[in-house]
Design an enzyme around this catalytic site. Structure first.
Site, PDB file in Angstrom:
ATOM      1  N   THR A 168       4.722   8.974  10.622  1.00  0.00           N
ATOM      2  CA  THR A 168       3.896   8.352   9.591  1.00  0.00           C
ATOM      3  C   THR A 168       2.420   8.704   9.807  1.00  0.00           C
ATOM      4  O   THR A 168       1.735   9.116   8.872  1.00  0.00           O
ATOM      5  CB  THR A 168       4.066   6.824   9.637  1.00  0.00           C
ATOM      6  OG1 THR A 168       4.038   6.406  11.006  1.00  0.00           O
ATOM      7  CG2 THR A 168       5.368   6.390   9.011  1.00  0.00           C
ATOM      8  N   PHE A 171       1.527   0.335   3.687  1.00  0.00           N
ATOM      9  CA  PHE A 171       2.029  -0.247   4.935  1.00  0.00           C
ATOM     10  C   PHE A 171       3.057  -1.347   4.690  1.00  0.00           C
ATOM     11  O   PHE A 171       3.323  -2.165   5.572  1.00  0.00           O
ATOM     12  CB  PHE A 171       0.868  -0.797   5.768  1.00  0.00           C
ATOM     13  CG  PHE A 171      -0.053   0.271   6.319  1.00  0.00           C
ATOM     14  CD1 PHE A 171       0.326   1.021   7.427  1.00  0.00           C
ATOM     15  CD2 PHE A 171      -1.279   0.532   5.737  1.00  0.00           C
ATOM     16  CE1 PHE A 171      -0.510   2.012   7.944  1.00  0.00           C
ATOM     17  CE2 PHE A 171      -2.130   1.521   6.240  1.00  0.00           C
ATOM     18  CZ  PHE A 171      -1.749   2.259   7.342  1.00  0.00           C
ATOM     19  N   CYS A 231       3.813  -3.445   8.146  1.00  0.00           N
ATOM     20  CA  CYS A 231       3.619  -2.617   9.332  1.00  0.00           C
ATOM     21  C   CYS A 231       2.819  -3.353  10.405  1.00  0.00           C
ATOM     22  O   CYS A 231       1.685  -3.753  10.184  1.00  0.00           O
ATOM     23  CB  CYS A 231       2.888  -1.342   8.942  1.00  0.00           C
ATOM     24  SG  CYS A 231       2.632  -0.237  10.329  1.00  0.00           S
TER      25      CYS A 231
HETATM   26 MN1  MNH Z   1       4.582   1.214  10.394  1.00  0.00          MN
HETATM   27  C1  MNH Z   1       6.785  -1.186   9.256  1.00  0.00           C
HETATM   28  C2  MNH Z   1       4.219   2.395   7.193  1.00  0.00           C
HETATM   29  C3  MNH Z   1       2.264   3.444  11.525  1.00  0.00           C
HETATM   30  C4  MNH Z   1       5.302   0.316  13.645  1.00  0.00           C
HETATM   31  N1  MNH Z   1       5.368   0.705   8.568  1.00  0.00           N
HETATM   32  C5  MNH Z   1       6.236  -0.324   8.304  1.00  0.00           C
HETATM   33  C6  MNH Z   1       6.508  -0.363   6.885  1.00  0.00           C
HETATM   34  C7  MNH Z   1       5.787   0.659   6.311  1.00  0.00           C
HETATM   35  C8  MNH Z   1       5.065   1.325   7.368  1.00  0.00           C
HETATM   36  C9  MNH Z   1       5.765   1.034   4.835  1.00  0.00           C
HETATM   37  C10 MNH Z   1       7.436  -1.340   6.174  1.00  0.00           C
HETATM   38  C11 MNH Z   1       8.832  -0.763   6.078  1.00  0.00           C
HETATM   39  C12 MNH Z   1       9.812  -1.623   5.307  1.00  0.00           C
HETATM   40  O1  MNH Z   1       9.430  -2.542   4.570  1.00  0.00           O
HETATM   41  O2  MNH Z   1      11.015  -1.353   5.439  1.00  0.00           O
HETATM   42  N2  MNH Z   1       3.476   2.682   9.518  1.00  0.00           N
HETATM   43  C13 MNH Z   1       3.445   2.987   8.184  1.00  0.00           C
HETATM   44  C14 MNH Z   1       2.458   4.031   7.960  1.00  0.00           C
HETATM   45  C15 MNH Z   1       1.892   4.314   9.189  1.00  0.00           C
HETATM   46  C16 MNH Z   1       2.547   3.454  10.178  1.00  0.00           C
HETATM   47  C17 MNH Z   1       2.146   4.659   6.606  1.00  0.00           C
HETATM   48  C18 MNH Z   1       0.824   5.279   9.579  1.00  0.00           C
HETATM   49  C19 MNH Z   1      -0.007   5.856   8.777  1.00  0.00           C
HETATM   50  N3  MNH Z   1       3.920   1.800  12.255  1.00  0.00           N
HETATM   51  C20 MNH Z   1       2.903   2.686  12.490  1.00  0.00           C
HETATM   52  C21 MNH Z   1       2.619   2.714  13.913  1.00  0.00           C
HETATM   53  C22 MNH Z   1       3.500   1.843  14.509  1.00  0.00           C
HETATM   54  C23 MNH Z   1       4.304   1.262  13.463  1.00  0.00           C
HETATM   55  C24 MNH Z   1       1.549   3.568  14.568  1.00  0.00           C
HETATM   56  C25 MNH Z   1       3.661   1.456  15.956  1.00  0.00           C
HETATM   57  C26 MNH Z   1       2.792   1.618  16.887  1.00  0.00           C
HETATM   58  N4  MNH Z   1       5.827  -0.174  11.291  1.00  0.00           N
HETATM   59  C27 MNH Z   1       5.968  -0.362  12.648  1.00  0.00           C
HETATM   60  C28 MNH Z   1       6.939  -1.420  12.887  1.00  0.00           C
HETATM   61  C29 MNH Z   1       7.362  -1.864  11.619  1.00  0.00           C
HETATM   62  C30 MNH Z   1       6.635  -1.056  10.629  1.00  0.00           C
HETATM   63  C31 MNH Z   1       7.380  -1.920  14.256  1.00  0.00           C
HETATM   64  C32 MNH Z   1       8.398  -2.955  11.333  1.00  0.00           C
HETATM   65  C33 MNH Z   1       7.732  -4.312  11.325  1.00  0.00           C
HETATM   66  C34 MNH Z   1       8.760  -5.438  11.135  1.00  0.00           C
HETATM   67  O3  MNH Z   1       9.620  -5.335  10.263  1.00  0.00           O
HETATM   68  O4  MNH Z   1       8.656  -6.415  11.883  1.00  0.00           O
END
Ligand code: MNH
Length: 458
Positions: free
Chosen positions: A268, A395, A402
């Site tokens: 991502t 996000f 996120c």
């Molecule tokens: Mn991230 C959930 C996008 C970076 C850890 N993330 C989500 C979701 C999106 C998303 C959209 C929701 C998904 C869903 O509804 O099914 N995340 C991003 C984007 C970036 C990103 C566009 C960077 C740019 N994410 C990161 C990073 C980490 C991370 C860096 C960890 C260090 N994300 C997560 C976790 C979740 C999540 C863990 C799930 C949270 C939960 O459901 O409790």
């Protein structure tokens, strides 16, 4: 009065599967949205899925009381490795709640701030590589930025050095991760009778999963045997207790969450930096404006934490990139009770809905006729804050939004400001236009660049 949800013509048994663009689902879904509008229904291998494509619908389903996250087909395959860890947990799985409460403080802005020097460590490896290879070297930015993102996560999460910049090919852990995720995506699109024939692929997929679990388990064990004093995510998970239940996280849940951060956070973030690289080279005026801002704020010094909030144009460029090319564009939700969408479409409780940010973040009702153009100015001077609710949602949303957002934004700001402070970037093919490739996330395809050290005026 309710209306019928439009459905493209469907074939018996296989439904709409012929309309899917297997290489690039996001493209097929966008074309269907142009044709059918804010909502349409597809029958994918017997699963009826409703796609939502407007800000109005995004706004309605972004409501934790009425809609709940569902784990889609591809994410369900990822569960083989990470099970009920944060990203892939179903509602009510008890480890989600414990991990969520325990980890929220570890991901807040203050904690992420302490990771600045680890992030810089990895960022410097990229800068040094580009400098040493020189201005003629052809760079695959997605490749190098993925090294940055993955190494940064391993270092910040568990103080582990993947050293992706010191190996010719991908390091074994990174290769296992890439192959595993690719196969999850492929499995989710295969009819079960095809899947049943692919025992070789399944064996490799299971082996990759085991390999990653073994490494993370070994790291955890080593940490127990040799404790260090550092606020990385591993220590948080090892030593904190949930204030509500008094429980800590069991070891296997810690391993699954460590692996989750690597999965959820590397493609991502690297995709975002790659798309941003593309848009900046494609829009020289924006590039110039951004480099001016960076030079002004940094005054020739390395990026410091307190500089990040001063680079307003940088923030706008990141937001605009995440609007046009959100790297995790589709999230699944379902209504808790029978409901009516947009005052006219009846849907039953439990019906899978896909909210497609790739499409709704270009809703012309919100963004106007130039919704498809890259124009960071629309994110400046209070305009971002004044947007209709949920028109920008890269996000995700709410409880299942996120957790890594501050982490990603700090990393991307640091890395991109450092790159642009030091280098002028250009396309290898000056006529390059954006093409996409997609696995679990979306990235630019065949984007190649050169990086030339900037000559500062004396
Ligand atoms: Mn991230 C959930 C996008 C970076 C850890 N993330 C989500 C979701 C999106 C998303 C959209 C929701 C998904 C869903 O509804 O099914 N995340 C991003 C984007 C970036 C990103 C566009 C960077 C740019 N994410 C990161 C990073 C980490 C991370 C860096 C960890 C260090 N994300 C997560 C976790 C979740 C999540 C863990 C799930 C949270 C939960 O459901 O409790």
């Amino acid at each position: 009065m309710t209306s019928q949800i439009p459905q493209p013509p469907s074939l018996p048994f296989i439904g709409n599967v012929t309309q899917l663009d297997k290489e690039l689902p996001i493209q097929g879904f966008s074309l269907l949205a142009q044709q059918y509008g804010e909502i349409y229904l597809l029958n994918i291998l017997g699963r009826k899925t409703i796609f939502l494509n407007s800000q109005e619908l995004a706004n309605q389903v972004s409501n934790d009381a009425k809609f709940v996250k569902i784990v889609g087909a591809a994410l369900d395959e990822v569960r083989y490795l990470v099970g009920d860890a944060l990203f892939t947990a179903h509602e009510h799985e008890p480890n989600w709640e414990i991990a969520h409460r325990l980890l929220m403080p570890a991901f807040n802005t203050a904690s992420i701030r302490d990771m600045m020097e680890d992030m810089r460590d990895i960022c410097d490896q990229l800068l040094l590589k580009w400098e040493r290879f020189g201005p003629d070297h052809i760079i695959d930015p997605s490749d190098d930025l993925t090294r940055v993102a993955l190494d940064t996560l391993a270092l910040c999460a568990m103080s582990y050095r993947l050293n992706s910049f010191y190996t010719e090919n991908q390091p074994p852990f990174a290769a296992a991760m890439t192959d595993f995720l690719k196969e999850c995506f492929a499995r989710s699109a295969r009819p079960s009778f095809v899947q049943a024939l692919m025992s070789g692929a399944t064996t490799k997929w299971e082996a990759d999963s085991q390999f990653m679990t073994d490494i993370a388990t070994r790291i955890l064990q080593e940490r127990r045997d040799n404790p260090i004093e550092k606020k990385d995510l591993l220590n948080t998970m090892l030593y904190s207790k949930d204030h509500k239940t008094g429980q800590g996280l069991p070891d296997d849940a810690i391993v699954k969450n460590l692996l989750t951060f690597l999965i959820a956070g590397h493609e991502t973030s690297s995709g975002l930096m790659s798309f941003m690289t593309y848009y900046l080279i494609k829009n020289p005026e924006t590039m110039r404006k951004l480099q001016n801002e960076i030079d002004e704020v940094l005054g020739g010094q390395p990026v410091q934490y307190q500089d990040l909030s001063k680079m307003h144009y940088l923030t706008a460029v990141i937001r605009e990139t995440l609007r046009l090319t959100p790297t995790a564009p589709m999230r699944g939700v379902t209504p808790r009770e029978d409901t009516v969408l947009a005052n006219k479409y009846f849907v039953k409780a439990g019906q899978p809905l896909v909210l497609n940010a790739w499409v709704f973040q270009k809703d012309p009702k919100v963004w106007g006729e130039d919704a498809h153009s890259f124009r960071p100015e629309r994110m400046m001077d209070g305009k971002f804050e004044a947007l209709p609710p949920h028109s920008w949602q890269p996000f995700g949303f709410g409880l299942r939004g996120c957790i890594g957002r501050p982490f990603a934004l700090q990393e991307v700001s640091l890395v991109m400001a450092s790159i642009l402070q030091k280098f002028d970037l250009s396309f290898v093919d000056p006529a390059y236009n954006l093409e996409l490739k997609q696995a679990l996330t979306v990235k630019p395809k065949d984007l190649f660049i050169r990086a030339k050290l900037r000559t500062r005026a004396p």
